[in-house]
Scaffold this motif. Sequence first.
Motif, PDB file in Angstrom:
ATOM      1  N   GLN A 582       3.583  10.994 -11.522  1.00 60.02           N
ATOM      2  CA  GLN A 582       2.795  12.174 -11.206  1.00 60.02           C
ATOM      3  C   GLN A 582       1.324  11.913 -11.512  1.00 60.02           C
ATOM      4  OE1 GLN A 582       4.790  15.112 -13.678  1.00 60.02           O
ATOM      5  NE2 GLN A 582       5.978  15.852 -11.927  1.00 60.02           N
ATOM      6  N   GLY A 583       0.458  12.666 -10.833  1.00 67.07           N
ATOM      7  CA  GLY A 583      -0.979  12.559 -11.075  1.00 67.07           C
ATOM      8  C   GLY A 583      -1.594  11.263 -10.587  1.00 67.07           C
ATOM      9  N   VAL A 584      -0.994  10.629  -9.573  1.00 68.33           N
ATOM     10  CA  VAL A 584      -1.529   9.396  -8.999  1.00 68.33           C
ATOM     11  C   VAL A 584      -2.313   9.773  -7.737  1.00 68.33           C
ATOM     12  CG1 VAL A 584      -1.014   7.125  -8.068  1.00 68.33           C
ATOM     13  CG2 VAL A 584       0.417   8.077  -9.891  1.00 68.33           C
ATOM     14  N   ARG A 585      -3.635   9.597  -7.788  1.00 67.12           N
ATOM     15  CA  ARG A 585      -4.494  10.037  -6.692  1.00 67.12           C
ATOM     16  C   ARG A 585      -4.677   8.899  -5.687  1.00 67.12           C
ATOM     17  NH1 ARG A 585     -10.369  10.484  -6.311  1.00 67.12           N
ATOM     18  NH2 ARG A 585     -10.489   9.791  -8.469  1.00 67.12           N
ATOM     19  N   ILE A 586      -4.001   9.014  -4.550  1.00 68.26           N
ATOM     20  CA  ILE A 586      -4.086   8.021  -3.490  1.00 68.26           C
ATOM     21  C   ILE A 586      -4.898   8.610  -2.341  1.00 68.26           C
ATOM     22  CG2 ILE A 586      -2.802   6.562  -1.888  1.00 68.26           C
ATOM     23  CD1 ILE A 586      -2.385   5.863  -4.841  1.00 68.26           C
ATOM     24  N   GLU A 587      -6.019   7.978  -2.031  1.00 67.69           N
ATOM     25  CA  GLU A 587      -6.878   8.441  -0.952  1.00 67.69           C
ATOM     26  C   GLU A 587      -7.131   7.363   0.089  1.00 67.69           C
ATOM     27  OE1 GLU A 587     -10.306   9.657  -3.136  1.00 67.69           O
ATOM     28  OE2 GLU A 587      -9.524  11.676  -3.504  1.00 67.69           O
ATOM     29  N   ASP A 588      -6.459   6.242  -0.050  1.00 68.09           N
ATOM     30  CA  ASP A 588      -6.682   5.099   0.823  1.00 68.09           C
ATOM     31  C   ASP A 588      -5.392   4.275   0.829  1.00 68.09           C
ATOM     32  OD1 ASP A 588      -7.406   2.384   1.670  1.00 68.09           O
ATOM     33  OD2 ASP A 588      -9.471   3.057   1.526  1.00 68.09           O
ATOM     34  N   ARG A 589      -4.960   3.882   2.035  1.00 70.63           N
ATOM     35  CA  ARG A 589      -3.723   3.106   2.127  1.00 70.63           C
ATOM     36  C   ARG A 589      -3.792   1.818   1.319  1.00 70.63           C
ATOM     37  NH1 ARG A 589       0.689   2.946   4.864  1.00 70.63           N
ATOM     38  NH2 ARG A 589       0.106   4.848   5.950  1.00 70.63           N
ATOM     39  N   GLY A 590      -4.987   1.246   1.190  1.00 72.44           N
ATOM     40  CA  GLY A 590      -5.137   0.001   0.455  1.00 72.44           C
ATOM     41  C   GLY A 590      -4.976   0.136  -1.044  1.00 72.44           C
ATOM     42  N   GLN A 591      -4.750   1.348  -1.553  1.00 75.49           N
ATOM     43  CA  GLN A 591      -4.575   1.523  -3.002  1.00 75.49           C
ATOM     44  C   GLN A 591      -3.184   1.140  -3.481  1.00 75.49           C
ATOM     45  OE1 GLN A 591      -6.876   5.688  -3.041  1.00 75.49           O
ATOM     46  NE2 GLN A 591      -6.025   5.176  -5.034  1.00 75.49           N
ATOM     47  N   VAL A 592      -2.237   0.940  -2.585  1.00 77.37           N
ATOM     48  CA  VAL A 592      -0.849   0.670  -2.982  1.00 77.37           C
ATOM     49  C   VAL A 592      -0.367  -0.594  -2.291  1.00 77.37           C
ATOM     50  CG1 VAL A 592       1.525   1.510  -2.902  1.00 77.37           C
ATOM     51  CG2 VAL A 592      -0.334   3.098  -3.404  1.00 77.37           C
ATOM     52  N   GLN A 593       0.305  -1.451  -3.067  1.00 76.90           N
ATOM     53  CA  GLN A 593       0.997  -2.618  -2.533  1.00 76.90           C
ATOM     54  C   GLN A 593       2.338  -2.741  -3.234  1.00 76.90           C
ATOM     55  OE1 GLN A 593      -1.349  -6.233  -2.527  1.00 76.90           O
ATOM     56  NE2 GLN A 593      -3.210  -5.125  -1.951  1.00 76.90           N
ATOM     57  N   MET A 594       3.345  -3.210  -2.491  1.00 76.37           N
ATOM     58  CA  MET A 594       4.686  -3.387  -3.044  1.00 76.37           C
ATOM     59  C   MET A 594       5.039  -4.865  -2.963  1.00 76.37           C
ATOM     60  SD  MET A 594       6.448  -0.004  -1.335  1.00 76.37           S
ATOM     61  CE  MET A 594       7.904  -0.070  -2.360  1.00 76.37           C
ATOM     62  N   LEU A 595       5.274  -5.474  -4.121  1.00 75.52           N
ATOM     63  CA  LEU A 595       5.581  -6.901  -4.200  1.00 75.52           C
ATOM     64  C   LEU A 595       6.247  -7.195  -5.529  1.00 75.52           C
ATOM     65  CD1 LEU A 595       2.423  -8.974  -5.136  1.00 75.52           C
ATOM     66  CD2 LEU A 595       2.464  -6.485  -5.269  1.00 75.52           C
ATOM     67  N   ASP A 596       6.807  -8.385  -5.671  1.00 78.63           N
ATOM     68  CA  ASP A 596       7.408  -8.829  -6.926  1.00 78.63           C
ATOM     69  C   ASP A 596       6.324  -9.523  -7.738  1.00 78.63           C
ATOM     70  OD1 ASP A 596       8.924  -9.718  -9.016  1.00 78.63           O
ATOM     71  OD2 ASP A 596      10.190 -11.063  -7.824  1.00 78.63           O
ATOM     72  N   ILE A 597       5.723  -8.794  -8.685  1.00 81.95           N
ATOM     73  CA  ILE A 597       4.589  -9.328  -9.431  1.00 81.95           C
ATOM     74  C   ILE A 597       5.037 -10.311 -10.503  1.00 81.95           C
ATOM     75  CG2 ILE A 597       2.681  -8.710 -10.978  1.00 81.95           C
ATOM     76  CD1 ILE A 597       2.416  -6.087  -9.479  1.00 81.95           C
ATOM     77  N   ASP A 598       6.118  -9.986 -11.224  1.00 80.88           N
ATOM     78  CA  ASP A 598       6.514 -10.793 -12.372  1.00 80.88           C
ATOM     79  C   ASP A 598       7.627 -11.780 -12.065  1.00 80.88           C
ATOM     80  OD1 ASP A 598       8.432  -8.919 -11.982  1.00 80.88           O
ATOM     81  OD2 ASP A 598       8.534  -8.227 -14.063  1.00 80.88           O
ATOM     82  N   GLY A 599       8.037 -11.901 -10.801  1.00 79.79           N
ATOM     83  CA  GLY A 599       8.998 -12.916 -10.415  1.00 79.79           C
ATOM     84  C   GLY A 599      10.406 -12.687 -10.903  1.00 79.79           C
ATOM     85  N   ASP A 600      10.809 -11.411 -11.149  1.00 74.94           N
ATOM     86  CA  ASP A 600      12.162 -11.140 -11.627  1.00 74.94           C
ATOM     87  C   ASP A 600      13.110 -10.769 -10.488  1.00 74.94           C
ATOM     88  OD1 ASP A 600      11.231  -8.655 -10.953  1.00 74.94           O
ATOM     89  OD2 ASP A 600      11.679  -7.709 -12.889  1.00 74.94           O
TER      90      ASP A 600
END
Length: 681
Positions: A582-600
């Motif tokens: 909650q309370g995540v202000r998204i105003e641009d599509r480039g603000q979010v990415q979905m990927l495996d950051i830590d390699g798990d």
Amino acid sequence: MFFFWNPPATQLVSLTLDSSCTRYTWKEHVVGDRLDDFLVADLAANQKSVGIIVNKDEKRLSFVLDPFADTLRVVSTLSLPQRPTGIATGDLNNDKRMDLLVYDRENPGIIPFFGLGKARFRQGPTIAPDNAIGDLALVQLNNDGLLDIVFYDWVKSDLHLLYGLGRGIFLDQTTFPVEGELDRIVVAQLSPNEHLDFVLAYKNPPHLEIWKGDELGDFHPQSRIPLKGPLGSFALNDVNGDGFKDLVALERPSTLGVYFNAGEEPPPERIDFSAGSGPRVALLDDLNSDGLVDAAVLDREGQKLLLYFNAEQAGVLRDSLEFVTGVRPRALCIDDLIGNGLNDIAVVNSGDNSLSVFMNRPTDGLLGHTTYSLPASPWYLTFHSLKDSLARFIISYPQADELSFLSLDQRDRSITNAIISTAGGAELLSWGGVSRDLVDFFCFNSSSGGGSPSLTLFQQLGPQRFIERSFRLTIPDALLGAAVGDVDGDGRPDVVYIYRNTTTNRYEFVVSLGDSVSSFRQKAFFYQLPLKEIQKSYLWIADVNQDGHPDVLISLPRSTQDLELALGTGQGSFARPDTIAQGVRIEDRGQVQMLDIDGDGMLDIAVNEHNRHCVGWFRGKGDGKFEEFRPLVRAPHIGHFAFGDLNGDGVPDLAVTLTDKGTVKIFDGRLILGLRREIVR
């Protein structure tokens, strides 16, 4: 060492940098006189530098034998007959003592003062008493060992060459007419083993002229360089080490333009860098003693000294690196742009309409950017593919209602840019079924016919040929957000979207399956959202819980500022969304990415969190569950971000664009994740 003052003042501040330019020391110097300007020069041969304090209103010069002391003690003063507009120093009569030339723009002539030793001077006869001096330069024009004078008469619009005859006597040898209001003259040998040239800076319109010199002592205009804004200052030096002096121009409001001289007549190649918020002065020197010319820029409005280190020497990512981009960098991508097995960085800059490319070299690391001009102000960037030597990008220009499909050939540094008009500002969408030969991509248009947003598929038929297929709702129904992906497993792109149904006066989450002609007429699944008002939404498609069924991440920034996840249940259907944060202000599509950051093996959600001024992540735990938000890097005014392995250690590194600074900063993935030698697999 740098000296700073803010006239009129009685205090001088110096900044000393160590050899690595990572540590600095500020020092305040007490001045016993009003300070309008400050010069450091050699009083005589083989003597230490002397400081010259200029008090314009009092028409006085004060000389300080030790300009580096805590208190600047004046050892002598020189009264001037007029208020000095400019002062030049040099040995006018070859007695190995420093002499002075003083001129006032409002009074004709140049007044020489000949050095007597011990900071004492005598006034000589006025030089050029019938000319109004706008600027002058002291230089040896004919290699006779005597200094000559080049000056600009701002009333007659003439450029004069005065040859030194010895004993401080000068002969007005040649006059050249100039057109426009000349602001500054610089005389330098631009090309090796050639004659001196002039670089002339003009105010209105702001531009530079290069006048080539010849063996006869004559000069003629060679090229005219238009500037993008008012000129703050400029300097000459060999920036790229090819033996030719390059031109670095500081253009307001915020551009450092580098013109690479190759000794040819056409205007030189230009590369732009962001230069703070109110740049005034640019200096060129080897600041870190690495044999390469660096730049220092005084950002007066931002109250900063900006140091630009020459990146001909590549930088290896060990903890963090920072490179200057073009003006107001926005979107960026990390991918192998040249096919050498290493990830590179590309950045679009909205302030100077350019694309910056940072190449990654084996063992050396990233190299400072190469720039390419774009037709309008860019906003979104996607790397499509690499074919032969062509790196292919899709770029969006929402303010111009345009897209472009750009092919960059790294062999000859040329670009081909196919411009595509759009019905409104376009956000780039993507899906996993793109061909690597011909391009097909989707964009969400903020408005189309009748002002209603639409979803558009662009399909490439040939090198410069595209067809457009639009998906829009019946007016007055309004499309509020969409994502594209294969949600039913048939290999065709499908559309997941949120819209306002004006018949029911409700908001609906809908899946439309794609067919062989990409019409998206089949409304396969929908449910009503329990919200009273939605103005804009963002959707992303990914198999978050790795069960083979794509899921949808939803952001509703204008209503709840929540991130929600709708898990896929197969055949294009979805469960009701659950709130992730909650309370995540998204105003641009480039603000979010979905990927495996830590390699798990589990997808994580990376967010540019505007409320917290940071890029952080929600670590995936599986089954569509996530840990609490964890910041990774903090910085004000983060534009966009991207992850990718830049140093070959198998861990995604993080790059962010800092819009206000005009830089891209890169962080080692192991450092920001708190990893040592092991990484979770």
